[in-house]
Design an enzyme around this catalytic site. Sequence first.
Site, PDB file in Angstrom:
ATOM      1  N   ILE A  15     -30.787 -25.570   3.187  1.00 56.66           N
ATOM      2  CA  ILE A  15     -30.658 -26.995   2.849  1.00 56.66           C
ATOM      3  C   ILE A  15     -31.490 -27.290   1.610  1.00 56.66           C
ATOM      4  O   ILE A  15     -31.073 -28.036   0.721  1.00 56.66           O
ATOM      5  CB  ILE A  15     -31.065 -27.871   4.056  1.00 56.66           C
ATOM      6  CG1 ILE A  15     -30.019 -27.738   5.173  1.00 56.66           C
ATOM      7  CG2 ILE A  15     -31.238 -29.337   3.637  1.00 56.66           C
ATOM      8  CD1 ILE A  15     -30.339 -28.513   6.448  1.00 56.66           C
ATOM      9  N   TYR A 152     -40.087 -27.386  18.334  1.00 57.70           N
ATOM     10  CA  TYR A 152     -39.353 -27.895  17.163  1.00 57.70           C
ATOM     11  C   TYR A 152     -38.966 -29.367  17.366  1.00 57.70           C
ATOM     12  O   TYR A 152     -39.141 -30.205  16.469  1.00 57.70           O
ATOM     13  CB  TYR A 152     -38.121 -27.015  16.985  1.00 57.70           C
ATOM     14  CG  TYR A 152     -37.274 -27.262  15.763  1.00 57.70           C
ATOM     15  CD1 TYR A 152     -37.583 -26.667  14.545  1.00 57.70           C
ATOM     16  CD2 TYR A 152     -36.120 -28.038  15.846  1.00 57.70           C
ATOM     17  CE1 TYR A 152     -36.765 -26.861  13.432  1.00 57.70           C
ATOM     18  CE2 TYR A 152     -35.307 -28.231  14.747  1.00 57.70           C
ATOM     19  CZ  TYR A 152     -35.629 -27.639  13.536  1.00 57.70           C
ATOM     20  OH  TYR A 152     -34.814 -27.829  12.443  1.00 57.70           O
ATOM     21  N   VAL A 185     -26.188 -27.126  10.551  1.00 53.88           N
ATOM     22  CA  VAL A 185     -25.662 -26.868   9.207  1.00 53.88           C
ATOM     23  C   VAL A 185     -25.593 -25.342   9.030  1.00 53.88           C
ATOM     24  O   VAL A 185     -26.471 -24.622   9.529  1.00 53.88           O
ATOM     25  CB  VAL A 185     -26.597 -27.513   8.152  1.00 53.88           C
ATOM     26  CG1 VAL A 185     -26.160 -27.180   6.742  1.00 53.88           C
ATOM     27  CG2 VAL A 185     -26.646 -29.028   8.352  1.00 53.88           C
TER      28      VAL A 185
HETATM   29  N1  CAA Z   1     -28.513 -26.317  28.821  1.00 54.95           N
HETATM   30  C1  CAA Z   1     -28.669 -25.787  30.051  1.00 54.95           C
HETATM   31  N2  CAA Z   1     -28.867 -24.471  30.275  1.00 54.95           N
HETATM   32  C2  CAA Z   1     -28.912 -23.682  29.194  1.00 54.95           C
HETATM   33  C3  CAA Z   1     -28.767 -24.179  27.885  1.00 54.95           C
HETATM   34  C4  CAA Z   1     -28.541 -25.555  27.733  1.00 54.95           C
HETATM   35  N3  CAA Z   1     -28.360 -26.108  26.529  1.00 54.95           N
HETATM   36  N4  CAA Z   1     -28.872 -23.148  27.009  1.00 54.95           N
HETATM   37  C5  CAA Z   1     -29.088 -22.044  27.761  1.00 54.95           C
HETATM   38  N5  CAA Z   1     -29.100 -22.362  29.076  1.00 54.95           N
HETATM   39  C6  CAA Z   1     -29.263 -21.483  30.199  1.00 54.95           C
HETATM   40  C7  CAA Z   1     -28.336 -20.296  30.170  1.00 54.95           C
HETATM   41  O1  CAA Z   1     -27.084 -20.657  30.661  1.00 54.95           O
HETATM   42  C8  CAA Z   1     -29.052 -19.294  31.048  1.00 54.95           C
HETATM   43  O2  CAA Z   1     -28.821 -19.636  32.389  1.00 54.95           O
HETATM   44  P1  CAA Z   1     -28.797 -18.511  33.549  1.00 54.95           P
HETATM   45  O3  CAA Z   1     -30.143 -17.826  33.507  1.00 54.95           O
HETATM   46  O4  CAA Z   1     -28.572 -19.309  34.798  1.00 54.95           O
HETATM   47  O5  CAA Z   1     -27.675 -17.610  33.170  1.00 54.95           O
HETATM   48  C9  CAA Z   1     -30.488 -19.580  30.741  1.00 54.95           C
HETATM   49  O6  CAA Z   1     -30.537 -20.889  30.136  1.00 54.95           O
HETATM   50  C10 CAA Z   1     -31.078 -18.623  29.751  1.00 54.95           C
HETATM   51  O7  CAA Z   1     -32.441 -18.908  29.754  1.00 54.95           O
HETATM   52  P2  CAA Z   1     -33.456 -17.873  29.172  1.00 54.95           P
HETATM   53  O8  CAA Z   1     -34.790 -18.499  29.186  1.00 54.95           O
HETATM   54  O9  CAA Z   1     -33.300 -16.547  29.789  1.00 54.95           O
HETATM   55  O10 CAA Z   1     -32.859 -17.810  27.711  1.00 54.95           O
HETATM   56  P3  CAA Z   1     -33.171 -16.859  26.525  1.00 54.95           P
HETATM   57  O11 CAA Z   1     -34.636 -16.589  26.477  1.00 54.95           O
HETATM   58  O12 CAA Z   1     -32.241 -15.725  26.513  1.00 54.95           O
HETATM   59  O13 CAA Z   1     -32.765 -17.802  25.276  1.00 54.95           O
HETATM   60  C11 CAA Z   1     -32.796 -19.691  23.899  1.00 54.95           C
HETATM   61  C12 CAA Z   1     -32.992 -19.159  25.306  1.00 54.95           C
HETATM   62  C13 CAA Z   1     -33.722 -18.992  22.908  1.00 54.95           C
HETATM   63  C14 CAA Z   1     -33.170 -21.138  23.952  1.00 54.95           C
HETATM   64  C15 CAA Z   1     -31.331 -19.505  23.438  1.00 54.95           C
HETATM   65  O14 CAA Z   1     -30.508 -20.110  24.395  1.00 54.95           O
HETATM   66  C16 CAA Z   1     -31.052 -20.156  22.112  1.00 54.95           C
HETATM   67  O15 CAA Z   1     -31.289 -19.591  21.052  1.00 54.95           O
HETATM   68  N6  CAA Z   1     -30.542 -21.410  22.122  1.00 54.95           N
HETATM   69  C17 CAA Z   1     -30.235 -22.158  20.904  1.00 54.95           C
HETATM   70  C18 CAA Z   1     -31.399 -23.045  20.545  1.00 54.95           C
HETATM   71  C19 CAA Z   1     -31.014 -23.857  19.338  1.00 54.95           C
HETATM   72  O16 CAA Z   1     -30.091 -24.649  19.362  1.00 54.95           O
HETATM   73  N7  CAA Z   1     -31.742 -23.691  18.235  1.00 54.95           N
HETATM   74  C20 CAA Z   1     -31.425 -24.373  17.033  1.00 54.95           C
HETATM   75  C21 CAA Z   1     -31.805 -23.502  15.879  1.00 54.95           C
HETATM   76  S1  CAA Z   1     -31.198 -24.136  14.339  1.00 54.95           S
HETATM   77  C22 CAA Z   1     -32.127 -25.497  14.085  1.00 54.95           C
HETATM   78  O17 CAA Z   1     -33.089 -25.759  14.738  1.00 54.95           O
HETATM   79  C23 CAA Z   1     -31.693 -26.386  12.969  1.00 54.95           C
HETATM   80  C24 CAA Z   1     -31.520 -27.750  13.418  1.00 54.95           C
HETATM   81  O18 CAA Z   1     -32.381 -28.592  13.144  1.00 54.95           O
HETATM   82  C25 CAA Z   1     -30.331 -28.133  14.163  1.00 54.95           C
END
Ligand code: CAA
Length: 246
Positions: A15, A152, A185
């Site tokens: 960005i 964050y 983005v």
């Molecule tokens: N709501 C509910 N449950 C969720 C969920 C959500 N949004 N996301 C994941 N889960 C659940 C999964 O389904 C899984 O459930 P089960 O164990 O029952 O199968 C569980 O959470 C996984 O939990 P863990 O703690 O084991 O997860 P992990 O350590 O493997 O990873 C995480 C967790 C790192 C958060 C990964 O899900 C991830 O990367 N998520 C995306 C986070 C995100 O959106 N980041 C944005 C980055 S970009 C940015 O930040 C720019 C911006 O400003 C937008």
Amino acid sequence: MNPRTALVTGGTGGIGSAIVRNLARQGHKVATNYRDATKAEAWRASMAAEGIEVCMVPGDVADPVSAEAMVRAVEQQCGTVEILVNNAGITRDTTFHKMDYQQWTEVVNTNLNACFNVTRPVIEGMRTRRWGRIVQISSINGQKGQYGQANYAAAKAGMHGFTISLAQENAKFGVTVNTVSPGYVATDMVMAVPEEVREKIVAQIPIGRLGKPEEIAHAVAFLTADEASWITGANLAINGGHYMGW
Ligand code: CAA
């Protein structure tokens, strides 16, 4: 358009690059900071190839001493900072019960404390000159929260609290302070989210795709223009309809 000096922190990122490019194309002199000199030089050369000369200074926004030195270097090399875009940001995503103190503090220092570190050295000059534009680049996740981003989301929400306080304190000095809250983005930061998680996120975006960095840069250009003189304390959400809070 009056040409100004703009400092965009984290200008070498996804960005950030788009913001630098947009402000430079409008005729502003644009500066940014870097931490890795080799990467910075490659980025500077690619911008120069597009005809954009960027004033580059070393500096770590998370460190108050380094950030102040960075601002002073910009002042010496490019002029006093009239437009500041607090854009530098990082993620250390993990669920809170697994998050360690370092993951918490790195994110809070780089995303939120940096607003103090970089804005504090420029605010007095803006007040004295009776003109300034400050924009915080926050996030949709500061507005709605996000699974795996307690650090964050807390920092990004804090950025808007900073905006609305500074907006009140500086309104009568011709300094406007606003927040832009991008959604997801297409940058390296978002592409680092595991693909299956990212696909589920994109499915929640009414416009049906990730945003483009230029779509965020356009809003920053709007808010930093002379004509935006009556917009202060706003939080402009640009997220493809992903979150429609009001
Ligand atoms: N709501 C509910 N449950 C969720 C969920 C959500 N949004 N996301 C994941 N889960 C659940 C999964 O389904 C899984 O459930 P089960 O164990 O029952 O199968 C569980 O959470 C996984 O939990 P863990 O703690 O084991 O997860 P992990 O350590 O493997 O990873 C995480 C967790 C790192 C958060 C990964 O899900 C991830 O990367 N998520 C995306 C986070 C995100 O959106 N980041 C944005 C980055 S970009 C940015 O930040 C720019 C911006 O400003 C937008």
